[in-house]
Scaffold this active site. Structure first.
Site, PDB file in Angstrom:
ATOM      1  N   LYS A 126     -58.962   6.837  -5.218  1.00  0.00           N
ATOM      2  CA  LYS A 126     -58.421   6.929  -3.975  1.00  0.00           C
ATOM      3  C   LYS A 126     -59.573   6.438  -3.076  1.00  0.00           C
ATOM      4  O   LYS A 126     -59.894   7.262  -2.398  1.00  0.00           O
ATOM      5  CB  LYS A 126     -57.743   8.301  -3.863  1.00  0.00           C
ATOM      6  CG  LYS A 126     -56.888   8.422  -2.407  1.00  0.00           C
ATOM      7  CD  LYS A 126     -55.698   7.738  -2.584  1.00  0.00           C
ATOM      8  CE  LYS A 126     -55.201   8.011  -1.179  1.00  0.00           C
ATOM      9  NZ  LYS A 126     -53.811   7.100  -1.320  1.00  0.00           N
TER      10      LYS A 126
ATOM     11  N   ASP B   2     -48.459  12.374 -17.415  1.00  0.00           N
ATOM     12  CA  ASP B   2     -47.078  12.627 -17.472  1.00  0.00           C
ATOM     13  C   ASP B   2     -46.230  11.985 -17.149  1.00  0.00           C
ATOM     14  O   ASP B   2     -44.873  11.600 -17.898  1.00  0.00           O
ATOM     15  CB  ASP B   2     -46.673  14.096 -16.700  1.00  0.00           C
ATOM     16  CG  ASP B   2     -47.123  15.569 -17.331  1.00  0.00           C
ATOM     17  OD1 ASP B   2     -47.989  15.291 -18.324  1.00  0.00           O
ATOM     18  OD2 ASP B   2     -46.654  16.296 -16.935  1.00  0.00           O
TER      19      ASP B   2
ATOM     20  N   ASP C  29     -51.755   6.294  -5.534  1.00  0.00           N
ATOM     21  CA  ASP C  29     -50.065   6.030  -5.250  1.00  0.00           C
ATOM     22  C   ASP C  29     -49.846   4.932  -5.756  1.00  0.00           C
ATOM     23  O   ASP C  29     -48.519   4.901  -6.267  1.00  0.00           O
ATOM     24  CB  ASP C  29     -50.243   6.211  -3.629  1.00  0.00           C
ATOM     25  CG  ASP C  29     -51.107   5.453  -2.814  1.00  0.00           C
ATOM     26  OD1 ASP C  29     -52.007   4.889  -3.492  1.00  0.00           O
ATOM     27  OD2 ASP C  29     -50.816   5.458  -1.562  1.00  0.00           O
TER      28      ASP C  29
ATOM     29  N   ASP D 288     -54.263  13.651 -15.120  1.00  0.00           N
ATOM     30  CA  ASP D 288     -53.213  14.629 -15.697  1.00  0.00           C
ATOM     31  C   ASP D 288     -51.877  14.198 -15.032  1.00  0.00           C
ATOM     32  O   ASP D 288     -50.841  14.260 -15.788  1.00  0.00           O
ATOM     33  CB  ASP D 288     -53.575  15.834 -14.921  1.00  0.00           C
ATOM     34  CG  ASP D 288     -52.678  17.085 -15.086  1.00  0.00           C
ATOM     35  OD1 ASP D 288     -52.209  17.362 -16.194  1.00  0.00           O
ATOM     36  OD2 ASP D 288     -52.202  17.726 -14.078  1.00  0.00           O
TER      37      ASP D 288
ATOM     38  N   TYR E 277     -61.198  19.714 -11.389  1.00  0.00           N
ATOM     39  CA  TYR E 277     -60.815  20.790 -12.375  1.00  0.00           C
ATOM     40  C   TYR E 277     -62.049  21.762 -12.367  1.00  0.00           C
ATOM     41  O   TYR E 277     -61.903  23.028 -12.641  1.00  0.00           O
ATOM     42  CB  TYR E 277     -60.417  20.378 -13.662  1.00  0.00           C
ATOM     43  CG  TYR E 277     -58.876  20.031 -13.991  1.00  0.00           C
ATOM     44  CD1 TYR E 277     -58.205  19.266 -12.982  1.00  0.00           C
ATOM     45  CD2 TYR E 277     -58.340  20.403 -15.037  1.00  0.00           C
ATOM     46  CE1 TYR E 277     -56.938  18.830 -12.989  1.00  0.00           C
ATOM     47  CE2 TYR E 277     -56.994  20.205 -15.330  1.00  0.00           C
ATOM     48  CZ  TYR E 277     -56.405  19.474 -14.229  1.00  0.00           C
ATOM     49  OH  TYR E 277     -55.139  19.153 -14.388  1.00  0.00           O
TER      50      TYR E 277
HETATM   51  C1  IPM Z   1     -52.566  18.670 -19.631  1.00  0.00           C
HETATM   52  C2  IPM Z   1     -52.240  20.009 -19.163  1.00  0.00           C
HETATM   53  C3  IPM Z   1     -53.351  20.944 -18.730  1.00  0.00           C
HETATM   54  C4  IPM Z   1     -54.280  20.191 -17.749  1.00  0.00           C
HETATM   55  C5  IPM Z   1     -53.126  22.237 -18.077  1.00  0.00           C
HETATM   56  C6  IPM Z   1     -52.313  23.139 -19.014  1.00  0.00           C
HETATM   57  C7  IPM Z   1     -54.641  23.150 -17.824  1.00  0.00           C
HETATM   58  O1  IPM Z   1     -51.525  19.981 -17.813  1.00  0.00           O
HETATM   59  O2  IPM Z   1     -53.437  18.951 -20.699  1.00  0.00           O
HETATM   60  O3  IPM Z   1     -52.195  17.848 -18.960  1.00  0.00           O
HETATM   61  O4  IPM Z   1     -54.074  20.276 -16.730  1.00  0.00           O
HETATM   62  O5  IPM Z   1     -54.929  19.535 -17.914  1.00  0.00           O
HETATM   63 MG    MG Z   2     -50.837  18.111 -17.634  1.00  0.00          MG
END
Ligand code: IPM
Ligand code: MG
Length: 357
Positions: free
Chosen positions: A187, A247, A219, A243, A137
């Protein structure tokens, strides 16, 4: 002394939910000194930049930052350095918030909301510890160039051992207070930077004989998270893998609307925000779920403000309202809903406040 909390409501449902969360905090007892600042889309509109210098300065001066959410379709076409997300990345890096804690905790009354079978996720309680201020990032060089008439895009995946060691320590410390197990995700079969990650995590592990450690390739980790998520206690990983995996972990619990997060620096200062976004499609209609931000405020009390008892009271109150059958629309089952009642954003916050005592 009152706790100095900088509130950044942000955009969409972030701004809509935040006043209700401030009401919950105010009802608790400890004294707060709230101040407010703009970030994200509303800051682009009002100040021409997603992270005004005053906002960053106010964040540095506060004990903790409580953030709603930032972004929205009206700012999506701006160049990368002026998008709302840049505000988020800027404040993370400006406050050196390297440790991102993303718990995926399934409240028992919501077990049916998961897309996985209830028995796979019942009592799920895992914690993703994501490195937040380094990796691909932030790595340099980065950009898009034109060479020989063709465009070329590139980013740099880089970690130094100091960055890896400090996030590994956060993960081991937390695991020692939880179920004593860390899974490090990398990885290392392909990327040298994550070979170093694995080596440094192993070295730091020597300081934590009471904690078990294993390593998974990313993975495989993604697969294991949806196959048998209860095998995990603390998962530690770099910025981009974290990230993605956070999710996945969030969805195991059925709704993004329930999940808080904390981002901490070395001095315990932190920024607290829900995992969900600004949900422009439902913003302003009093239907958004305020519980993720309310639970983020509980994490703030626990991790930055040394108010563990108040944090417990919020978390218990959320459990109580769910047991009483109160739901926002996002956590309402599509089928049988006997004994459940749909509440709006304001009424859900009222129910939490009523359950605080
Ligand atoms: C998160 C979000 C952010 C990230 C974005 C909005 C920049 O997806 O906080 O997980 O990728 O860190
Ligand atoms: Mg995110």
């Amino acid at each position: 002394m009152s706790h100095r909390v900088l509130v950044i409501p942000g955009d969409g449902i972030g701004a809509e939910i935040m006043p209700h969360v401030v009401r919950v905090l105010t009802a608790l007892g400890p004294a707060f000194d709230f101040s407010y600042a703009d970030m994200g889309g509303c800051a682009i509109d009002a100040h021409g930049t997603p992270l005004p210098p005053d906002t960053l300065a106010a964040a540095k001066a506060a004990d903790a930052v409580l953030l709603g959410a930032v972004g929205g379709p009206q700012w999506d076409d701006l160049p990368m350095d002026r998008r709302p997300e840049k505000g988020l990345l800027g404040i993370r890096s400006g406050l050196d918030l390297f440790a991102n804690l993303r718990p995926a905790l399934l409240f028992a009354p919501l077990a049916d909301a998961s897309s996985l079978k209830a028995e796979l996720v019942a009592d799920l309680d895992l914690l993703i510890v994501r490195e937040l201020t380094g990796g691909i990032y932030f790595g340099e060089p980065r950009g898009v160039t034109v060479d020989n008439g063709g465009r070329r895009g590139f980013n740099t995946y880089v970690y130094d051992e100091r960055e890896i060691a400090r996030i590994a320590r956060v993960a081991f410390d937390l695991a020692a207070k939880r179920n004593g197990k860390v899974t490090s995700v990398d990885k290392a079969n392909v990327l040298e930077v994550t070979q170093l990650w694995r080596d440094v995590v192993n070295e730091v592990h020597a300081e934590y004989p009471q904690v078990a450690l294993d390593h998974l390739y990313v993975d495989n980790a993604a697969m294991q998270l949806v196959r048998a998520p209860k095998q995990f206690d603390v998962v530690v990983t770099g910025n981009m893998f974290g990230d993605i995996l956070s999710d996945v972990a969030a969805m195991l619990t059925g709704s993004l609307g329930m999940l808080p997060s904390a981002s901490l620096n070395a001095s315990g200062q932190g920024m607290y925000e829900p995992v969900h976004g600004t949900a422009p499609d439902i913003a302003g209609r009093n239907v958004a779920n305020p519980l993720a931000t309310i639970l983020s405020a509980a994490m703030m009390l626990r991790y930055s403000l040394n108010e563990a008892a108040a944090a417990d009271r919020i978390e218990k109150a959320v459990q109580t309202v769910l047991e009483r059958g109160f739901r926002t629309a996002d956590i309402m089952p599509s089928g049988r809903a006997v004994g459940l009642e749909v509440l709006g954003t304001d009424a859900m916050a009222d129910a939490v406040i009523a359950a605080l005592s």
